[in-house]
Scaffold this motif. Sequence first.
Motif, PDB file in Angstrom:
ATOM      1  N   THR A 151      -5.249  -1.587   6.116  1.00  0.00           N
ATOM      2  CA  THR A 151      -5.980  -2.735   5.591  1.00  0.00           C
ATOM      3  C   THR A 151      -5.400  -4.053   6.081  1.00  0.00           C
ATOM      4  O   THR A 151      -4.416  -4.548   5.547  1.00  0.00           O
ATOM      5  CB  THR A 151      -5.991  -2.688   4.049  1.00  0.00           C
ATOM      6  N   ASP A 152      -6.016  -4.628   7.128  1.00  0.00           N
ATOM      7  CA  ASP A 152      -5.558  -5.888   7.708  1.00  0.00           C
ATOM      8  C   ASP A 152      -5.517  -7.017   6.689  1.00  0.00           C
ATOM      9  O   ASP A 152      -4.666  -7.898   6.765  1.00  0.00           O
ATOM     10  CB  ASP A 152      -6.473  -6.303   8.860  1.00  0.00           C
ATOM     11  N   GLU A 153      -6.448  -7.001   5.731  1.00  0.00           N
ATOM     12  CA  GLU A 153      -6.578  -8.103   4.769  1.00  0.00           C
ATOM     13  C   GLU A 153      -5.357  -8.270   3.875  1.00  0.00           C
ATOM     14  O   GLU A 153      -5.168  -9.320   3.282  1.00  0.00           O
ATOM     15  CB  GLU A 153      -7.832  -7.895   3.903  1.00  0.00           C
ATOM     16  N   CYS A 166      -2.521  -5.038  10.465  1.00  0.00           N
ATOM     17  CA  CYS A 166      -1.894  -3.840   9.899  1.00  0.00           C
ATOM     18  C   CYS A 166      -1.850  -2.812  11.025  1.00  0.00           C
ATOM     19  O   CYS A 166      -2.878  -2.315  11.460  1.00  0.00           O
ATOM     20  CB  CYS A 166      -2.705  -3.315   8.717  1.00  0.00           C
ATOM     21  N   PHE A 196       0.859  -1.186   0.000  1.00  0.00           N
ATOM     22  CA  PHE A 196       0.000   0.000   0.000  1.00  0.00           C
ATOM     23  C   PHE A 196       0.892   1.230   0.000  1.00  0.00           C
ATOM     24  O   PHE A 196       1.092   1.884   1.013  1.00  0.00           O
ATOM     25  CB  PHE A 196      -0.904  -0.011   1.237  1.00  0.00           C
ATOM     26  N   ASP A 256      -4.964   8.971   0.031  1.00  0.00           N
ATOM     27  CA  ASP A 256      -4.424   7.807   0.749  1.00  0.00           C
ATOM     28  C   ASP A 256      -2.938   7.602   0.444  1.00  0.00           C
ATOM     29  O   ASP A 256      -2.266   6.950   1.181  1.00  0.00           O
ATOM     30  CB  ASP A 256      -5.159   6.520   0.366  1.00  0.00           C
ATOM     31  N   LEU A 314      -9.862  -3.024  -3.013  1.00  0.00           N
ATOM     32  CA  LEU A 314     -10.101  -1.953  -2.063  1.00  0.00           C
ATOM     33  C   LEU A 314     -10.283  -0.663  -2.835  1.00  0.00           C
ATOM     34  O   LEU A 314      -9.550  -0.393  -3.788  1.00  0.00           O
ATOM     35  CB  LEU A 314      -8.895  -1.844  -1.129  1.00  0.00           C
ATOM     36  N   CYS A 362       0.810  -1.348   4.465  1.00  0.00           N
ATOM     37  CA  CYS A 362      -0.560  -1.847   4.314  1.00  0.00           C
ATOM     38  C   CYS A 362      -1.633  -0.785   4.510  1.00  0.00           C
ATOM     39  O   CYS A 362      -2.820  -1.106   4.497  1.00  0.00           O
ATOM     40  CB  CYS A 362      -0.794  -3.006   5.280  1.00  0.00           C
ATOM     41  N   THR A 408      -9.634   3.025  -3.065  1.00  0.00           N
ATOM     42  CA  THR A 408      -8.673   3.951  -2.470  1.00  0.00           C
ATOM     43  C   THR A 408      -8.942   5.372  -2.943  1.00  0.00           C
ATOM     44  O   THR A 408      -9.564   5.593  -3.985  1.00  0.00           O
ATOM     45  CB  THR A 408      -7.234   3.571  -2.836  1.00  0.00           C
ATOM     46  N   TYR A 441      -7.083  -8.879  -2.785  1.00  0.00           N
ATOM     47  CA  TYR A 441      -8.133  -8.140  -2.097  1.00  0.00           C
ATOM     48  C   TYR A 441      -8.358  -6.827  -2.822  1.00  0.00           C
ATOM     49  O   TYR A 441      -7.412  -6.081  -3.069  1.00  0.00           O
ATOM     50  CB  TYR A 441      -7.696  -7.880  -0.645  1.00  0.00           C
ATOM     51  N   ASN A 451      -7.673   0.957  14.345  1.00  0.00           N
ATOM     52  CA  ASN A 451      -7.279  -0.253  13.627  1.00  0.00           C
ATOM     53  C   ASN A 451      -5.990  -0.877  14.169  1.00  0.00           C
ATOM     54  O   ASN A 451      -5.743  -2.056  13.965  1.00  0.00           O
ATOM     55  CB  ASN A 451      -7.125   0.049  12.134  1.00  0.00           C
ATOM     56  N   GLN A 487      -2.676 -10.468  -1.172  1.00  0.00           N
ATOM     57  CA  GLN A 487      -2.805 -10.742   0.252  1.00  0.00           C
ATOM     58  C   GLN A 487      -1.588 -11.549   0.712  1.00  0.00           C
ATOM     59  O   GLN A 487      -0.677 -11.807  -0.072  1.00  0.00           O
ATOM     60  CB  GLN A 487      -4.091 -11.517   0.530  1.00  0.00           C
TER      61      GLN A 487
END
Length: 114
Positions: free
Chosen positions: A50-52, A59, A5, A27, A21, A47, A23, A19, A79, A39
């Motif tokens: 975004t934990d995924e 993350c 990311f 960002d 997302l 990241c 954005t 995954y 988060n 992932q």
Amino acid sequence: GYDSFSADATRVCCEGNHYSLYTFSNDVWLTTGSKTFCQDRTVGTLCGVTDEICSSGACVGGICAELKTADGDECDIDNDCVSDRCGYDSFSAGATRVCCEGNHYSIYTFSNDV
């Protein structure tokens, strides 16, 4: 998908799952829109929030970590925390943001409050 990311992320063939997302340009991206990320990224990979993206599912501080931050430890955003709650530890000018064990309460403060 993107390998991390970050604005200079490389598009690669993902070995496992990916995954999608949405954005925003603020960002770190130049454009707003849907992006696909690989992932199972390793610890230390950027990241966002975004934990995924992370193989650990954690993350923290914008970087894939082994674990989420424990209650009582310093944090930057919800988060980052196991409890998904990051708040000030007291109502004072020198308060520190920590992961909250139970509920947290939001109030609007003014510059002359403390």
